[in-house]
Write an enzyme that holds these catalytic residues in place. Structure first.
Site, PDB file in Angstrom:
ATOM      1  CB  SER A   1      -1.006  -0.133   1.340  1.00 19.51           C
ATOM      2  OG  SER A   1      -0.252  -0.443   2.404  1.00 19.51           O
TER       3      SER A   1
ATOM      4  CG  HIS B   1      -3.980  -1.257  -2.472  1.00 22.03           C
ATOM      5  ND1 HIS B   1      -4.646   0.032  -2.225  1.00 22.03           N
ATOM      6  CD2 HIS B   1      -3.571  -1.666  -0.928  1.00 22.03           C
ATOM      7  CE1 HIS B   1      -4.556   0.342  -0.801  1.00 22.03           C
ATOM      8  NE2 HIS B   1      -3.839  -0.479  -0.128  1.00 22.03           N
TER       9      HIS B   1
ATOM     10  CE  LYS C   1      -7.875  -0.050   1.311  1.00 15.97           C
ATOM     11  NZ  LYS C   1      -7.087  -0.672   1.847  1.00 15.97           N
TER      12      LYS C   1
END
Ligand code: PLP
Length: 388
Positions: A177, A205, A239
């Protein structure tokens, strides 16, 4: 009684490490309003621009009509709605595993998965740059906690070869990250096979962004059998998916173990079922809107080109996380402030979140950024070099 706390807060402030919240007064987007001011933002994880999508908002109101707003109970005590169940089946299929299990957040998923699968007699092997939730989970599990230097698979192998632990669990971010780099997943899978270890891959992610149709980092390996191996795949839904929540996907025996033993799954209220209803729509957009990933890829290329002449370098990253390495803490703050004065938000990340001397600007790109947005950032950064 609180004198000690006040002292600690003061010390933090003196070191310039006290954190402050700012109030977001608009939906999350590439252009936001924060504390009454408009900004062009490079600071969210909304990589596909779905957090404020009209179809998702419509699904939210449909979901509320159909399911109400609160789950009212935990999953094991009649809070497990058909909306949760349908989403779990869709997520399992999308991620390529037999079963999936929803958690309230990624933090809770990691805590639940790790503590359910590892205990006192076991060993956990973890990349030093893993997300805090994986570290916290490892400590909470009471397993032996062995951390290897970032991506140092030689050390990992050596430790795997010499452990006497009952069960071995390797845990890693798939996309790191603060670096934006991708773990060597094929090699990790091979190592785990060789040493009969379980691999927990945290794809917070990567899900929605990487791999064919955004199916995540495991779809980058070029191996078709990874989904039948000793892997627990974890991804978050707040996300790229634009909503909230997380899931773990794995073989049925693993998911059943989580249902029986993952305490952050058992002892908490189920998320509002309407969130699952929205996420079904989100999953459909992730799957079909290839143009979002293409726009993101173009934005990454444009940023790299636009920042080429800067004295600071982007870390090697092919993901939407594009850290610009500054080095010095004060300098990183100066640049972040300078951008802010120009109406652009890019957070400066300093130690201890990143190593000493490696302060950086963490630029997060989204499919929602337009070419002129990237150009604007590049121009502002170029102007800020003049003050060196
Ligand atoms: C954001 C993040 C989490 C936590 O997910 P939440 O749903 O925000 O709790 C876990 N792991 C990684 C790598 C993350 O970036």
């Amino acid at each position: 009684m609180f004198a000690g706390l006040a002292e600690q807060l003061h010390a933090r402030e003196q070191e310039g490490l006290r954190r402050f919240r700012q109030v977001l007064e608009s939906p999350q987007a590439s252009h936001i309003t924060l504390d009454g001011r408009d900004y062009l933002a490079f600071s969210s994880n909304d990589y596909l621009g779905l957090a404020n999508h009209a179809d998702l908002i419509k699904s939210a109101s449909e979901g509320a009509q159909q399911y109400g707003v609160g789950a009212g109970a935990s999953h094991l005590t009649h809070g497990h709605s058909s909306a949760h169940h349908i989403l779990e089946e869709a997520l399992a299929q999308f991620a390529g595993f037999p079963k999936a299990l929803l958690f309230s957040t990624g933090y809770m998923a990691n805590i639940g998965v790790v503590t359910a699968l590892a205990g006192r007699e076991d060993a956990i092997f973890a990349d030093k740059l893993n997300h805090a939730s994986l570290n916290d989970a490892a400590i909470l599990s009471r397993a032996k906690f062995i951390r290897y230097s970032h991506l140092d698979l030689a050390v990992l192998e050596q430790r795997l070869a010499t452990t006497h632990a009952r069960r071995k669990l390797v845990i890693t971010d798939a996309v790191f990250s603060m670096e934006g780099d991708v773990a060597p997943i094929s090699q990790l899978v091979a190592l785990c096979e060789k040493y009969h270890a379980l691999l927990l891959l945290d794809d917070a992610h990567g899900f929605g962004v990487l791999g064919e149709q955004g199916r995540g980092s495991l779809f980058l390996t070029g191996r078709s059998d990874v989904h039948s191996l000793n892997i627990v795949y974890m991804a978050t839904l707040g996300k790229a998916a634009g909503v909230f929540g997380a899931f773990a996907a794995a073989q049925e025996v693993v998911i059943e173990t989580l249902i029986q033993s993952a305490r952050s799954y058992i002892y908490t209220t189920a998320t509002p079922p309407l969130l699952s209803h929205i996420l079904l729509t989100s999953l459909k957009l992730i799957e079909q809107d290839e143009w979002r990933r293409e726009a993101l890829a173009r934005n990454i290329v444009q940023l790299k080109e636009g920042l080429q002449s800067l004295p600071w370098k982007l870390l090697p990253s092919s993901t939407p996380i594009q850290p610009l390495l500054i080095g010095d803490n004060v300098e990183a703050m100066r640049i972040s402030h300078g951008l802010r004065e120009r109406g652009i938000l890019v957070p400066a990340i300093r130690p201890p979140t990143v190593p000493q001397g490696a302060a950086r600007l963490r630029i997060s790109l989204s499919a929602a950024h337009q070419p002129q947005d990237i150009q604007c950032l590049a121009q502002a950064l170029n102007e800020l070099t003049l003050h060196l």
